[in-house]
Motif scaffolding. Structure first.
Motif, PDB file in Angstrom:
ATOM      1  N   GLU A 125       4.075   9.755 -32.255  1.00  0.00           N
ATOM      2  CA  GLU A 125       3.359   9.813 -33.404  1.00  0.00           C
ATOM      3  C   GLU A 125       1.780   9.315 -32.990  1.00  0.00           C
ATOM      4  OE1 GLU A 125       4.684   8.204 -36.719  1.00  0.00           O
ATOM      5  OE2 GLU A 125       6.781   9.239 -36.646  1.00  0.00           O
ATOM      6  N   LYS A 126       1.717   8.169 -32.077  1.00  0.00           N
ATOM      7  CA  LYS A 126       0.363   7.590 -31.757  1.00  0.00           C
ATOM      8  C   LYS A 126      -0.520   8.245 -30.521  1.00  0.00           C
ATOM      9  CE  LYS A 126       2.618   3.224 -32.321  1.00  0.00           C
ATOM     10  NZ  LYS A 126       3.006   2.020 -31.733  1.00  0.00           N
ATOM     11  N   SER A 127       0.356   9.166 -29.907  1.00  0.00           N
ATOM     12  CA  SER A 127      -0.630   9.920 -28.802  1.00  0.00           C
ATOM     13  C   SER A 127      -0.439  11.258 -28.463  1.00  0.00           C
ATOM     14  CB  SER A 127       0.021   9.124 -27.202  1.00  0.00           C
ATOM     15  OG  SER A 127       1.475   9.154 -27.035  1.00  0.00           O
ATOM     16  N   GLY A 128       0.596  11.906 -29.301  1.00  0.00           N
ATOM     17  CA  GLY A 128       0.716  13.482 -29.139  1.00  0.00           C
ATOM     18  C   GLY A 128       2.097  14.114 -28.861  1.00  0.00           C
ATOM     19  N   TYR A 187      15.702  11.939 -34.110  1.00  0.00           N
ATOM     20  CA  TYR A 187      14.754  10.916 -34.694  1.00  0.00           C
ATOM     21  C   TYR A 187      15.594   9.751 -34.269  1.00  0.00           C
ATOM     22  CZ  TYR A 187      12.193  14.468 -37.213  1.00  0.00           C
ATOM     23  OH  TYR A 187      11.575  15.796 -37.546  1.00  0.00           O
ATOM     24  N   PHE A 188      15.213   8.511 -33.964  1.00  0.00           N
ATOM     25  CA  PHE A 188      15.527   7.185 -33.813  1.00  0.00           C
ATOM     26  C   PHE A 188      15.345   6.530 -35.279  1.00  0.00           C
ATOM     27  CE2 PHE A 188      16.151   2.958 -32.587  1.00  0.00           C
ATOM     28  CZ  PHE A 188      17.179   2.987 -31.985  1.00  0.00           C
ATOM     29  N   CYS A 189      16.317   6.266 -35.817  1.00  0.00           N
ATOM     30  CA  CYS A 189      16.194   5.746 -37.351  1.00  0.00           C
ATOM     31  C   CYS A 189      16.963   4.337 -37.519  1.00  0.00           C
ATOM     32  CB  CYS A 189      16.958   6.750 -38.342  1.00  0.00           C
ATOM     33  SG  CYS A 189      16.226   8.465 -38.181  1.00  0.00           S
ATOM     34  N   ASN A 190      16.306   3.640 -38.295  1.00  0.00           N
ATOM     35  CA  ASN A 190      16.848   2.097 -38.756  1.00  0.00           C
ATOM     36  C   ASN A 190      17.417   2.185 -40.057  1.00  0.00           C
ATOM     37  OD1 ASN A 190      15.922   1.132 -36.258  1.00  0.00           O
ATOM     38  ND2 ASN A 190      13.833   1.131 -36.938  1.00  0.00           N
ATOM     39  N   PHE A 191      18.445   3.219 -40.252  1.00  0.00           N
ATOM     40  CA  PHE A 191      19.068   3.300 -41.635  1.00  0.00           C
ATOM     41  C   PHE A 191      19.854   1.885 -42.020  1.00  0.00           C
ATOM     42  CE2 PHE A 191      18.854   7.972 -40.614  1.00  0.00           C
ATOM     43  CZ  PHE A 191      17.773   8.122 -41.433  1.00  0.00           C
ATOM     44  N   LYS A 192      20.162   1.952 -43.251  1.00  0.00           N
ATOM     45  CA  LYS A 192      21.104   1.060 -44.016  1.00  0.00           C
ATOM     46  C   LYS A 192      22.249   1.904 -44.754  1.00  0.00           C
ATOM     47  CE  LYS A 192      18.748  -2.821 -43.421  1.00  0.00           C
ATOM     48  NZ  LYS A 192      19.159  -4.109 -42.607  1.00  0.00           N
ATOM     49  N   PRO A 246      11.306   4.527 -33.849  1.00  0.00           N
ATOM     50  CA  PRO A 246      11.015   5.318 -34.913  1.00  0.00           C
ATOM     51  C   PRO A 246       9.826   6.296 -34.892  1.00  0.00           C
ATOM     52  CG  PRO A 246      11.689   3.294 -35.630  1.00  0.00           C
ATOM     53  CD  PRO A 246      11.145   2.887 -34.180  1.00  0.00           C
ATOM     54  N   THR A 247       8.715   5.919 -33.980  1.00  0.00           N
ATOM     55  CA  THR A 247       7.683   6.955 -34.016  1.00  0.00           C
ATOM     56  C   THR A 247       7.622   7.752 -32.980  1.00  0.00           C
ATOM     57  OG1 THR A 247       6.500   5.243 -32.683  1.00  0.00           O
ATOM     58  CG2 THR A 247       6.430   5.134 -35.249  1.00  0.00           C
ATOM     59  N   VAL A 248       8.871   7.867 -32.046  1.00  0.00           N
ATOM     60  CA  VAL A 248       8.959   8.856 -30.965  1.00  0.00           C
ATOM     61  C   VAL A 248      10.153   9.777 -31.289  1.00  0.00           C
ATOM     62  CG1 VAL A 248       9.372   9.118 -28.420  1.00  0.00           C
ATOM     63  CG2 VAL A 248       8.011   7.311 -29.450  1.00  0.00           C
ATOM     64  N   HIS A 249       9.839  10.996 -31.368  1.00  0.00           N
ATOM     65  CA  HIS A 249      10.775  12.198 -31.692  1.00  0.00           C
ATOM     66  C   HIS A 249      11.248  13.026 -30.456  1.00  0.00           C
ATOM     67  CE1 HIS A 249       9.725   9.887 -35.349  1.00  0.00           C
ATOM     68  NE2 HIS A 249       8.704  10.526 -35.543  1.00  0.00           N
ATOM     69  N   LEU A 268       5.945  16.724 -42.065  1.00  0.00           N
ATOM     70  CA  LEU A 268       4.701  17.182 -41.130  1.00  0.00           C
ATOM     71  C   LEU A 268       5.328  17.167 -39.832  1.00  0.00           C
ATOM     72  CD1 LEU A 268       1.946  14.897 -42.953  1.00  0.00           C
ATOM     73  CD2 LEU A 268       2.467  17.521 -43.063  1.00  0.00           C
ATOM     74  N   LEU A 269       6.112  16.184 -39.269  1.00  0.00           N
ATOM     75  CA  LEU A 269       6.454  16.301 -38.048  1.00  0.00           C
ATOM     76  C   LEU A 269       7.448  17.446 -37.831  1.00  0.00           C
ATOM     77  CD1 LEU A 269       7.330  12.333 -37.514  1.00  0.00           C
ATOM     78  CD2 LEU A 269       5.249  13.660 -36.479  1.00  0.00           C
ATOM     79  N   LEU A 270       8.278  17.661 -38.443  1.00  0.00           N
ATOM     80  CA  LEU A 270       9.017  18.771 -38.153  1.00  0.00           C
ATOM     81  C   LEU A 270       8.318  20.067 -38.334  1.00  0.00           C
ATOM     82  CD1 LEU A 270      11.758  20.031 -38.090  1.00  0.00           C
ATOM     83  CD2 LEU A 270      12.057  20.047 -40.663  1.00  0.00           C
ATOM     84  N   LEU A 271       7.361  20.273 -39.077  1.00  0.00           N
ATOM     85  CA  LEU A 271       6.463  21.599 -39.233  1.00  0.00           C
ATOM     86  C   LEU A 271       5.607  21.469 -37.793  1.00  0.00           C
ATOM     87  CD1 LEU A 271       5.115  21.312 -42.680  1.00  0.00           C
ATOM     88  CD2 LEU A 271       6.648  23.088 -41.682  1.00  0.00           C
ATOM     89  N   LEU A 272       5.379  20.351 -37.267  1.00  0.00           N
ATOM     90  CA  LEU A 272       4.673  20.256 -35.988  1.00  0.00           C
ATOM     91  C   LEU A 272       5.419  20.710 -35.042  1.00  0.00           C
ATOM     92  CD1 LEU A 272       2.117  19.417 -34.209  1.00  0.00           C
ATOM     93  CD2 LEU A 272       2.839  17.053 -34.310  1.00  0.00           C
ATOM     94  N   PHE A 273       6.823  20.394 -34.704  1.00  0.00           N
ATOM     95  CA  PHE A 273       7.737  21.055 -34.019  1.00  0.00           C
ATOM     96  C   PHE A 273       7.816  22.251 -33.914  1.00  0.00           C
ATOM     97  CE2 PHE A 273      10.317  16.671 -33.752  1.00  0.00           C
ATOM     98  CZ  PHE A 273      10.077  16.474 -32.476  1.00  0.00           C
TER      99      PHE A 273
END
Length: 234
Positions: A56-59, A101-106, A89-92, A4-9
């Motif tokens: 993701e919180k403010s636009g 994307y800032f990710c916390n991967f393993k 992780p919520t700011v791209h 969804l975020l990518l589509l928004l971009f």
């Protein structure tokens, strides 16, 4: 959510006026001058580019950013002051067509692999990312000419396949790639030859992972995980 975020971009028109980047999404920093005399750059691209930041919180907001590989930060400049977009992780951000994307991967061995990743391919089952790192070659003294040789900075790109927060590095060598996807080695070997796949070509790498996914999905008892049965890499 990422889809969804990518589509928004993608639907943000290039000429659309967005709100200015708010101060609460920025962190004060300083310009890195350590490598000023080195050949190369600590940046992915030297110039600040027109960018979009989505919280993701403010636009969505507009800004001019560039990616600092050395500090792994999205850098923002205002006069003589330097900032970086907060690492969350919520700011791209989209910078010149790249989606950060800032990710916390393993890793497949459970090790932390936190940082900025650029989304390359989005699939319902898996995603492909790339990550930029900096190879630093220190200055040296030529023993024959006694002339100092400048240090060098070289950007390297590493690709990863990610599934449910776990990532695995994709090798750029065909032999190593077949070893990683050993459960479908014979089929992929034929595919690599028939399609003339070049792993250092991003589009071909995407095609190969898609082929592997298709082969696994076609099994009579398909695995629920794309990364199951693969040879672990760190």
């Amino acid at each position: 959510m990422k889809k969804l975020l990518l589509l928004l971009f993608l639907i943000i028109a290039p000429g659309l006026l967005l709100a200015q980047l708010p101060r609460n999404l920025l962190k004060s920093t300083e310009r890195v001058s350590t490598f000023d005399e080195y050949d190369g750059s600590i940046y992915m691209k030297m110039r600040y580019k027109e960018s979009s930041v989505i919280d993701e919180k403010s636009g969505a907001f507009d800004a001019k950013l560039k990616y600092n590989i050395f500090t792994d930060a999205l850098e923002y400049n205002q006069g003589s002051k330097y900032f970086e977009v907060i690492k969350s992780p919520t700011v791209h951000a989209r910078i010149d067509g790249d989606y950060f994307y800032f990710c916390n991967f393993k890793s497949t061995r459970g090790l932390n692999r936190e940082g900025y990743y650029v989304l390359v391919e989005l699939n319902d089952k898996y995603r492909i990312y790339k990550r930029f790192t900096l190879k630093i070659i220190e200055p040296t003294q030529n023993t024959l000419t006694q002339v100092a040789e400048a240090g060098q900075l070289k950007m390297t790109t590493t690709y990863f396949v990610e599934e449910e927060g776990t990532i695995m590095e994709l090798p750029m060598n065909k032999k190593e790639m077949l070893a990683v996807f050993s459960d479908k080695e014979s089929e992929l070997k034929v595919y690599l030859k028939k399609e003339k796949i070049r792993l250092r070509k991003e589009e071909d790498l995407i095609r190969l992972v898609a082929r592997y996914n298709a082969l696994k999905s076609a099994d009579s008892t398909p695995s629920q995980s794309l990364l199951s049965n693969v040879t672990r890499r760190e």
